[in-house]
Motif scaffolding. Structure first.
Motif, PDB file in Angstrom:
ATOM      1  N   ARG A 183      33.729  53.174  45.116  1.00  0.00           N
ATOM      2  CA  ARG A 183      33.104  51.888  45.082  1.00  0.00           C
ATOM      3  C   ARG A 183      33.724  50.999  44.014  1.00  0.00           C
ATOM      4  NH1 ARG A 183      28.152  50.945  46.799  1.00  0.00           N
ATOM      5  NH2 ARG A 183      28.883  51.928  48.748  1.00  0.00           N
ATOM      6  N   LYS A 184      34.123  51.382  42.874  1.00  0.00           N
ATOM      7  CA  LYS A 184      34.642  50.459  42.016  1.00  0.00           C
ATOM      8  C   LYS A 184      35.773  49.909  42.442  1.00  0.00           C
ATOM      9  CE  LYS A 184      36.268  50.000  37.210  1.00  0.00           C
ATOM     10  NZ  LYS A 184      36.598  50.969  36.026  1.00  0.00           N
ATOM     11  N   SER A 185      36.776  50.681  43.188  1.00  0.00           N
ATOM     12  CA  SER A 185      38.164  50.052  43.866  1.00  0.00           C
ATOM     13  C   SER A 185      37.803  49.173  44.890  1.00  0.00           C
ATOM     14  CB  SER A 185      38.965  51.449  44.444  1.00  0.00           C
ATOM     15  OG  SER A 185      39.349  52.128  43.234  1.00  0.00           O
ATOM     16  N   GLN A 186      36.714  49.584  45.589  1.00  0.00           N
ATOM     17  CA  GLN A 186      36.296  48.733  46.833  1.00  0.00           C
ATOM     18  C   GLN A 186      35.973  46.996  46.289  1.00  0.00           C
ATOM     19  OE1 GLN A 186      32.569  49.846  48.902  1.00  0.00           O
ATOM     20  NE2 GLN A 186      33.035  48.815  50.658  1.00  0.00           N
ATOM     21  N   LEU A 187      35.109  47.221  45.148  1.00  0.00           N
ATOM     22  CA  LEU A 187      34.699  45.698  44.548  1.00  0.00           C
ATOM     23  C   LEU A 187      35.862  45.182  44.101  1.00  0.00           C
ATOM     24  CD1 LEU A 187      31.427  47.059  42.812  1.00  0.00           C
ATOM     25  CD2 LEU A 187      31.890  45.948  44.994  1.00  0.00           C
ATOM     26  N   GLU A 188      36.778  45.860  43.068  1.00  0.00           N
ATOM     27  CA  GLU A 188      37.953  45.292  42.578  1.00  0.00           C
ATOM     28  C   GLU A 188      38.929  44.569  43.410  1.00  0.00           C
ATOM     29  OE1 GLU A 188      39.096  48.465  40.056  1.00  0.00           O
ATOM     30  OE2 GLU A 188      37.890  47.816  38.364  1.00  0.00           O
TER      31      GLU A 188
ATOM     32  N   GLY B  81      26.161  47.826  49.748  1.00  0.00           N
ATOM     33  CA  GLY B  81      27.265  48.625  50.328  1.00  0.00           C
ATOM     34  C   GLY B  81      27.037  48.746  51.877  1.00  0.00           C
ATOM     35  N   GLU B  82      27.217  49.785  52.380  1.00  0.00           N
ATOM     36  CA  GLU B  82      27.327  50.339  53.719  1.00  0.00           C
ATOM     37  C   GLU B  82      25.992  49.738  54.432  1.00  0.00           C
ATOM     38  OE1 GLU B  82      26.623  54.356  51.765  1.00  0.00           O
ATOM     39  OE2 GLU B  82      27.240  52.249  51.295  1.00  0.00           O
ATOM     40  N   PHE B  83      24.926  49.714  53.735  1.00  0.00           N
ATOM     41  CA  PHE B  83      23.426  49.146  54.267  1.00  0.00           C
ATOM     42  C   PHE B  83      23.474  47.705  54.318  1.00  0.00           C
ATOM     43  CE2 PHE B  83      22.809  53.525  52.186  1.00  0.00           C
ATOM     44  CZ  PHE B  83      22.137  54.113  53.243  1.00  0.00           C
ATOM     45  N   ASP B  84      24.394  46.779  53.722  1.00  0.00           N
ATOM     46  CA  ASP B  84      24.132  45.420  53.528  1.00  0.00           C
ATOM     47  C   ASP B  84      24.957  44.848  54.792  1.00  0.00           C
ATOM     48  OD1 ASP B  84      24.006  42.793  52.840  1.00  0.00           O
ATOM     49  OD2 ASP B  84      23.882  43.541  50.711  1.00  0.00           O
ATOM     50  N   PRO B  85      24.299  43.712  55.475  1.00  0.00           N
ATOM     51  CA  PRO B  85      25.024  43.258  56.436  1.00  0.00           C
ATOM     52  C   PRO B  85      25.847  42.086  55.908  1.00  0.00           C
ATOM     53  CG  PRO B  85      22.764  42.555  56.526  1.00  0.00           C
ATOM     54  CD  PRO B  85      22.840  43.794  55.378  1.00  0.00           C
TER      55      PRO B  85
END
Length: 390
Positions: free
Chosen positions: A48-53, A9-13
């Motif tokens: 988060r689910k909507s962000q992925l979808e 998520g927000e911690f991942d470059p």
């Protein structure tokens, strides 16, 4: 099998657009900004689910819904923490996210002494060096009793390392050991780690098992009601460290866990690297032993040294026969399909990976580069396709 990718998520470059180019279809993630023990709100799960979808991914596994340290210690009135955990489960299930990977490792998650150990041909890998870990425990933490946990030869080398190590090298070792929890809120200096370890004083293997059994008794009935699958991750490394017991390190441990609360909802994350770091473990045999309870798989490989050290190998190299392991997983999938199970397909992800090519110099989450994991996914995909056509 469901090709998946861990994303912080927000911690991942690494962006989701980059992940999409790997060919993975499932995402394994969590809400890493929420403190341990607090409820994951419905709105945050849905966002988060909507962000992925929106990028074409399914949220296939939660990794992890962390367990508060007080639960691991059996410390005080835990009713509120258990209630919060169950509510988070319900909020996830309400959004259709029904597989939860978690661990019951005291205090620290995966532990390494080196985050960028050179590998032949270029690139770097994660490494657990027994000498440096002994130096950390015995000399930096002052745990003289740790001498019993290492061979005399390792202890002698650890003393020599400590004498010649600069302050920067010692600080680097502490940083490496503290790096196994991306997004976590607890980071320790030496004195802070000593205080945290004192909170576990008197908690041995039997006590930790009793606390884990209580967790399962509190949580698994809720998982059954929600149609969820809980899958414990093995200890990494699969040995006691820092004077803390580890209770998910072998086939015998997994058998005890499955029997502690005998339910299909009480399952396993089959991590070939964590189990494979224990020289007595036959990973394909353990997978066959618990096959019907494998709800998720981490596929990676390690290369072990006689002194207890190990490092991440390429996914098809190392000490574990990855082809034999994947045969077990595919056979279990076929069995599930034949009996009509709705969870026949096992999600897996290429765990860890060498930093290589454009990974080098990028501020990756330790162990989770883009190119190294994509290489691993491609190799594993090839094995799976070949075995499916055999």
């Amino acid at each position: 099998m469901i090709e998946s990718w861990r994303w912080y998520g927000e911690f991942d470059p690494i962006t989701l657009a980059e992940v999409a180019q790997t060919g993975a279809t499932g995402i394994v993630t969590a809400l890493h900004d929420i403190p341990y023990g607090e409820v994951w709100p419905v709105s945050a799960v849905a966002d988060r689910k909507s962000q992925l979808e929106a990028v074409g991914f399914d949220w296939v596994v939660v990794e992890s819904l962390p367990i508060h340290e007080r639960i691991k210690r059996g410390d005080g009135d835990l009713s509120g923490l258990f209630a919060n955990y169950r509510q988070s489960m319900a909020n996830l299930a309400g959004q259709g996210v029904k597989t939860i990977c978690y661990n019951f490792m005291p205090l620290l998650d995966w532990t390494r002494t080196d985050l960028a150990h050179p590998v032949p041909g270029g690139g770097t890998c994660l490494r657990f060096d027994a000498v440096r870990m002994a130096g950390f425990e015995i000399h930096m933490l002052g745990r003289k009793e740790a001498e019993a946990d290492y061979s005399p030869e390792v202890c002698a080398k650890a003393a020599a390392w400590f004498q010649r190590a600069s302050e920067a090298e010692r600080e680097g070792l502490l940083h490496s050991i503290m790096s196994g929890l991306p997004g976590a809120f607890d980071r320790y200096d030496i004195e802070g780690l000593k205080r945290a370890l004192r909170a576990y004083a008197g908690i041995d293997r039997a006590a930790l098992r009793a606390n884990y059994k209580r967790f399962l008794e509190e949580i698994i009935p809720t998982a059954e009601d929600l149609g969820m699958r809980m899958c414990v991750h093995p200890d990494d490394p699969p040995r006691d460290i820092l004077g803390l017991p580890r209770i998910v390190s072998s086939g015998e441990d997994l058998a005890w866990i499955m029997a502690a609360v005998d339910s299909p909802a009480n399952g396993v994350t089959l991590c070939s690297g964590s189990l494979g770091a224990n020289p007595v473990n036959d990973v394909p045999a353990i997978a066959a032993q618990v096959a019907d309870r494998i709800h998720f798989a981490h596929l990676r490989n390690v290369r072990k040294d006689p002194d207890g050290s190990f490092e991440e190998a390429a996914h098809l190299d190392g000490d574990t026969d990855m082809v034999a392991l994947i045969k077990v997983l595919l056979a279990e999938q076929a069995r599930r399909t034949e009996v009509g199970r709705d969870d026949a397909l096992i999600p897996f992800r290429p765990d860890h990976g060498h930093e290589m090519l454009s990974d080098l110099g990028r501020d990756n989450v330790p162990g989770y580069p883009l190119i190294g994991r994509m290489r691993g996914l491609a190799e594993l995909r090839g094995v799976i396709r070949a075995l499916a056509h055999a």
